[in-house]
Motif scaffolding. Structure first.
Motif, PDB file in Angstrom:
ATOM      1  N   GLU A 180       5.040  -0.695   5.656  1.00  0.00           N
ATOM      2  CA  GLU A 180       3.905  -0.034   6.306  1.00  0.00           C
ATOM      3  C   GLU A 180       4.308   0.438   7.707  1.00  0.00           C
ATOM      4  N   TYR A 189       6.761   3.334   7.428  1.00  0.00           N
ATOM      5  CA  TYR A 189       6.032   4.545   7.045  1.00  0.00           C
ATOM      6  C   TYR A 189       5.373   5.189   8.269  1.00  0.00           C
ATOM      7  N   SER A 237       4.383   7.504  -2.136  1.00  0.00           N
ATOM      8  CA  SER A 237       3.804   7.761  -0.802  1.00  0.00           C
ATOM      9  C   SER A 237       4.814   8.492   0.079  1.00  0.00           C
ATOM     10  N   THR A 257       0.827  -1.211   0.000  1.00  0.00           N
ATOM     11  CA  THR A 257       0.000   0.000   0.000  1.00  0.00           C
ATOM     12  C   THR A 257       0.856   1.254   0.000  1.00  0.00           C
ATOM     13  N   LYS A 258       2.095   1.145   0.379  1.00  0.00           N
ATOM     14  CA  LYS A 258       2.990   2.307   0.409  1.00  0.00           C
ATOM     15  C   LYS A 258       4.105   2.082  -0.596  1.00  0.00           C
ATOM     16  N   ASN A 259       4.513   3.170  -1.250  1.00  0.00           N
ATOM     17  CA  ASN A 259       5.584   3.096  -2.237  1.00  0.00           C
ATOM     18  C   ASN A 259       6.378   4.399  -2.195  1.00  0.00           C
ATOM     19  N   LYS A 263       6.140   8.790   9.787  1.00  0.00           N
ATOM     20  CA  LYS A 263       5.069   9.783   9.839  1.00  0.00           C
ATOM     21  C   LYS A 263       4.935  10.350  11.245  1.00  0.00           C
ATOM     22  N   ARG A 283       5.119  12.153  -1.050  1.00  0.00           N
ATOM     23  CA  ARG A 283       3.994  12.952  -0.559  1.00  0.00           C
ATOM     24  C   ARG A 283       4.130  13.227   0.936  1.00  0.00           C
TER      25      ARG A 283
END
Length: 98
Positions: free
Chosen positions: A70, A73, A11, A6-8, A77, A14
């Motif tokens: 994930e 990330y 991502s 789901t994350k690349n 974050k 951004r």
């Protein structure tokens, strides 16, 4: 069953931009890519008083790689969510900005 990551890298780009930083790719190794999110000149990430936040990024699309990325990330974050703080004069003396 195949898990789609789901994350690349997009991502991460951004995430860096939304926090006010820049994503840079560093030298990777074997099955990992290494990125860093760099704070703007004369600023530090408030979460650790550092100019960049490093993150390892697993290559491949296995469920383990997707889960690792994930988690990486979310940790990154959380660090970036603390925001930026301007460097003090003392901190600036350790850096050369031209």
């Amino acid at each position: 069953m195949t898990t789609t990551p789901t994350k690349n890298k997009a991502s991460l780009e951004r995430l860096a931009q939304s926090a006010g930083g820049t994503l840079e790719e560093d030298h990777g190794y074997r099955d990992m890519r290494v990125f860093q999110i760099v704070a703007p000149e004369r600023f530090l990430w408030a979460s650790g008083g550092v100019t960049c936040v490093r993150l390892d990024w697993a290559r491949g699309s296995s469920p383990e790689s997707a889960a690792f990325n994930e988690a990486e990330y979310l940790i990154t974050k959380e660090a970036l969510d603390c925001g930026l703080e301007p460097m003090t004069d003392e901190q600036l003396s350790h850096y050369e900005y031209v």
